[in-house]
Every structure is written in C-alpha cells, then in structure tokens.
Design a protein around this motif. Structure first.
Motif, PDB file in Angstrom:
ATOM      1  N   VAL A   4       0.832  -1.155  -0.012  1.00  0.00           N
ATOM      2  CA  VAL A   4      -0.108  -0.211   0.181  1.00  0.00           C
ATOM      3  C   VAL A   4       0.735   1.336   0.047  1.00  0.00           C
ATOM      4  O   VAL A   4       2.068   1.259   0.552  1.00  0.00           O
ATOM      5  CB  VAL A   4      -0.877   0.039   1.215  1.00  0.00           C
ATOM      6  N   THR A   5       0.393   2.275  -0.621  1.00  0.00           N
ATOM      7  CA  THR A   5       1.009   3.615  -0.503  1.00  0.00           C
ATOM      8  C   THR A   5       0.506   4.634  -0.042  1.00  0.00           C
ATOM      9  O   THR A   5      -0.824   4.793  -0.398  1.00  0.00           O
ATOM     10  CB  THR A   5       1.337   3.710  -2.122  1.00  0.00           C
ATOM     11  N   GLU A   6       0.878   5.524   0.387  1.00  0.00           N
ATOM     12  CA  GLU A   6       0.599   6.674   1.245  1.00  0.00           C
ATOM     13  C   GLU A   6       0.036   7.747   0.198  1.00  0.00           C
ATOM     14  O   GLU A   6       0.904   7.955  -0.731  1.00  0.00           O
ATOM     15  CB  GLU A   6       1.477   7.229   2.272  1.00  0.00           C
ATOM     16  N   ALA A   7      -0.978   8.398   0.283  1.00  0.00           N
ATOM     17  CA  ALA A   7      -1.549   9.331  -0.773  1.00  0.00           C
ATOM     18  C   ALA A   7      -0.723  10.507  -0.835  1.00  0.00           C
ATOM     19  O   ALA A   7      -0.423  11.065  -1.783  1.00  0.00           O
ATOM     20  CB  ALA A   7      -2.766  10.016  -0.323  1.00  0.00           C
ATOM     21  N   GLY A   8       0.271  11.047   0.277  1.00  0.00           N
ATOM     22  CA  GLY A   8       1.159  11.790   0.200  1.00  0.00           C
ATOM     23  C   GLY A   8       1.653  12.071   1.707  1.00  0.00           C
ATOM     24  O   GLY A   8       1.594  11.183   2.702  1.00  0.00           O
ATOM     25  N   PRO A   9       2.878  12.942   1.893  1.00  0.00           N
ATOM     26  CA  PRO A   9       3.592  13.004   3.226  1.00  0.00           C
ATOM     27  C   PRO A   9       2.709  13.114   4.149  1.00  0.00           C
ATOM     28  O   PRO A   9       1.816  13.981   4.023  1.00  0.00           O
ATOM     29  CB  PRO A   9       4.584  14.044   2.866  1.00  0.00           C
ATOM     30  N   SER A  10       2.732  12.464   5.192  1.00  0.00           N
ATOM     31  CA  SER A  10       1.475  12.609   6.404  1.00  0.00           C
ATOM     32  C   SER A  10       0.142  12.508   6.296  1.00  0.00           C
ATOM     33  O   SER A  10      -0.547  13.197   7.033  1.00  0.00           O
ATOM     34  CB  SER A  10       2.073  14.026   7.342  1.00  0.00           C
ATOM     35  N   ALA A  11      -0.060  11.971   5.034  1.00  0.00           N
ATOM     36  CA  ALA A  11      -1.387  12.004   4.689  1.00  0.00           C
ATOM     37  C   ALA A  11      -2.431  10.995   5.382  1.00  0.00           C
ATOM     38  O   ALA A  11      -3.604  10.996   5.940  1.00  0.00           O
ATOM     39  CB  ALA A  11      -1.702  11.571   3.404  1.00  0.00           C
ATOM     40  N   LEU A  12      -1.928   9.841   6.058  1.00  0.00           N
ATOM     41  CA  LEU A  12      -2.570   8.975   6.709  1.00  0.00           C
ATOM     42  C   LEU A  12      -3.350   8.096   6.147  1.00  0.00           C
ATOM     43  O   LEU A  12      -4.002   7.157   6.463  1.00  0.00           O
ATOM     44  CB  LEU A  12      -2.975   9.459   7.970  1.00  0.00           C
ATOM     45  N   ASP A  13      -3.519   8.382   4.628  1.00  0.00           N
ATOM     46  CA  ASP A  13      -4.452   7.266   3.859  1.00  0.00           C
ATOM     47  C   ASP A  13      -3.490   6.658   2.889  1.00  0.00           C
ATOM     48  O   ASP A  13      -2.813   7.263   2.369  1.00  0.00           O
ATOM     49  CB  ASP A  13      -5.314   8.474   2.791  1.00  0.00           C
ATOM     50  N   PHE A  14      -3.513   5.264   2.880  1.00  0.00           N
ATOM     51  CA  PHE A  14      -2.920   4.354   2.007  1.00  0.00           C
ATOM     52  C   PHE A  14      -3.802   3.673   1.173  1.00  0.00           C
ATOM     53  O   PHE A  14      -5.003   3.133   1.750  1.00  0.00           O
ATOM     54  CB  PHE A  14      -2.191   3.377   3.185  1.00  0.00           C
ATOM     55  N   THR A  15      -3.427   3.308   0.194  1.00  0.00           N
ATOM     56  CA  THR A  15      -4.311   2.780  -0.991  1.00  0.00           C
ATOM     57  C   THR A  15      -3.239   1.545  -1.456  1.00  0.00           C
ATOM     58  O   THR A  15      -2.191   1.511  -1.695  1.00  0.00           O
ATOM     59  CB  THR A  15      -4.878   3.763  -2.173  1.00  0.00           C
ATOM     60  N   GLY A  16      -4.062   0.388  -1.943  1.00  0.00           N
ATOM     61  CA  GLY A  16      -3.706  -0.621  -2.576  1.00  0.00           C
ATOM     62  C   GLY A  16      -4.836  -1.483  -3.286  1.00  0.00           C
ATOM     63  O   GLY A  16      -5.838  -1.228  -2.939  1.00  0.00           O
ATOM     64  N   THR A  17      -4.270  -2.419  -4.104  1.00  0.00           N
ATOM     65  CA  THR A  17      -5.445  -3.131  -4.906  1.00  0.00           C
ATOM     66  C   THR A  17      -5.044  -4.472  -4.989  1.00  0.00           C
ATOM     67  O   THR A  17      -3.837  -4.722  -4.915  1.00  0.00           O
ATOM     68  CB  THR A  17      -5.487  -2.718  -6.190  1.00  0.00           C
ATOM     69  N   ILE A  18      -5.933  -5.384  -5.012  1.00  0.00           N
ATOM     70  CA  ILE A  18      -5.664  -6.776  -5.112  1.00  0.00           C
ATOM     71  C   ILE A  18      -6.923  -7.418  -6.148  1.00  0.00           C
ATOM     72  O   ILE A  18      -8.092  -7.022  -5.927  1.00  0.00           O
ATOM     73  CB  ILE A  18      -5.404  -7.427  -3.809  1.00  0.00           C
ATOM     74  N   ARG A  19      -6.600  -8.091  -6.998  1.00  0.00           N
ATOM     75  CA  ARG A  19      -7.693  -8.643  -7.760  1.00  0.00           C
ATOM     76  C   ARG A  19      -8.187  -9.777  -7.092  1.00  0.00           C
ATOM     77  O   ARG A  19      -7.584 -10.492  -6.152  1.00  0.00           O
ATOM     78  CB  ARG A  19      -6.746  -9.156  -9.182  1.00  0.00           C
ATOM     79  N   THR A  20      -9.576 -10.247  -7.160  1.00  0.00           N
ATOM     80  CA  THR A  20     -10.032 -11.140  -6.756  1.00  0.00           C
ATOM     81  C   THR A  20     -10.361 -12.446  -7.852  1.00  0.00           C
ATOM     82  O   THR A  20     -10.549 -11.823  -8.814  1.00  0.00           O
ATOM     83  CB  THR A  20     -11.363 -10.901  -5.940  1.00  0.00           C
ATOM     84  N   ASP A  21     -10.623 -13.607  -7.262  1.00  0.00           N
ATOM     85  CA  ASP A  21     -10.901 -14.602  -8.224  1.00  0.00           C
ATOM     86  C   ASP A  21     -11.724 -15.604  -7.524  1.00  0.00           C
ATOM     87  O   ASP A  21     -11.561 -15.663  -6.238  1.00  0.00           O
ATOM     88  CB  ASP A  21      -9.577 -15.326  -8.603  1.00  0.00           C
ATOM     89  N   SER A  22     -12.538 -16.374  -8.077  1.00  0.00           N
ATOM     90  CA  SER A  22     -13.146 -17.681  -7.308  1.00  0.00           C
ATOM     91  C   SER A  22     -12.397 -18.946  -7.719  1.00  0.00           C
ATOM     92  O   SER A  22     -11.420 -18.668  -8.259  1.00  0.00           O
ATOM     93  CB  SER A  22     -14.694 -17.767  -7.954  1.00  0.00           C
ATOM     94  N   GLY A  23     -12.767 -19.793  -7.011  1.00  0.00           N
ATOM     95  CA  GLY A  23     -12.021 -21.135  -7.078  1.00  0.00           C
ATOM     96  C   GLY A  23     -11.273 -21.566  -6.025  1.00  0.00           C
ATOM     97  O   GLY A  23     -11.490 -20.795  -4.691  1.00  0.00           O
ATOM     98  N   ARG A  24     -10.308 -22.347  -5.945  1.00  0.00           N
ATOM     99  CA  ARG A  24      -9.703 -22.997  -4.630  1.00  0.00           C
ATOM    100  C   ARG A  24      -8.717 -21.932  -4.281  1.00  0.00           C
ATOM    101  O   ARG A  24      -7.913 -21.281  -5.240  1.00  0.00           O
ATOM    102  CB  ARG A  24      -8.834 -24.448  -5.266  1.00  0.00           C
ATOM    103  N   PRO A  25      -8.273 -21.882  -3.264  1.00  0.00           N
ATOM    104  CA  PRO A  25      -7.305 -20.973  -2.703  1.00  0.00           C
ATOM    105  C   PRO A  25      -5.709 -21.298  -3.324  1.00  0.00           C
ATOM    106  O   PRO A  25      -5.688 -22.469  -3.719  1.00  0.00           O
ATOM    107  CB  PRO A  25      -7.068 -21.180  -1.111  1.00  0.00           C
ATOM    108  N   ARG A  26      -5.046 -20.214  -3.698  1.00  0.00           N
ATOM    109  CA  ARG A  26      -3.846 -20.598  -4.344  1.00  0.00           C
ATOM    110  C   ARG A  26      -2.983 -19.460  -3.611  1.00  0.00           C
ATOM    111  O   ARG A  26      -2.772 -18.446  -4.421  1.00  0.00           O
ATOM    112  CB  ARG A  26      -3.993 -20.161  -5.613  1.00  0.00           C
TER     113      ARG A  26
END
Length: 83
Positions: free
Chosen positions: A28-50
């Motif tokens: 995750v990456t902070e929006a800016g110096p001292s912003a305290l907001d972090f964003t990140g992404t992950i794709r989801t999928d169905s099926g067996r855990p991998r």
C-alpha cells in the motif's frame, strides 16, 4: 502503524486473507507525506485457494481480513465482499 515519517510518502505491507484459506500480501502507498491514507489493490477470483498467486480467491459468504503490523500488535479489519 504505517506512517513512520511525516515528511515522506511511505509504503507498507498489508496481509489479506479470505476465510476460505487464501492469503496474499499487498503493498500500500500513502497518498502523500503525512496523509495517513494508504491505498492498494488486489484482484479477486473464485475457485480453490492459491496462496501467493497475486489474486485473492474468495467465494460466496466468505469474509476477507486485512491486517498490518507486528503479530502481537497487528491492526485488523474483517468484511464481507459484495457479490
């Protein structure tokens, strides 16, 4: 805590796990110096855990837990994704 340097835009690692047994780690990456907001992404999928494939396998009625920090002091939140 992820924001350790108020003068810098920081990154951190967040552990993402489904109640069905899958787990991934995302950056995750902070929006800016001292912003305290972090964003990140992950794709989801169905099926067996991998674990470690870069996608979170999550099925109907499962929950997702996000956590960061040291094991004994980790901050966690759990939610149920919308279909």
């Amino acid at each position: 805590m992820l924001d350790l340097d108020a003068a810098a835009r920081e990154t951190g690692l967040v552990h993402v796990a489904s109640s069905g047994g899958d787990s991934e780690t995302i950056t995750v990456t902070e929006a800016g110096p001292s912003a305290l907001d972090f964003t990140g992404t992950i794709r989801t999928d169905s099926g067996r855990p991998r674990p470690g494939d870069g996608r979170l396998q999550v099925g109907p009625h499962e929950t997702v837990t996000l956590s960061y920090g040291l094991a004994d002091f980790a901050t966690k939140t759990t939610f149920r994704p919308l279909p």
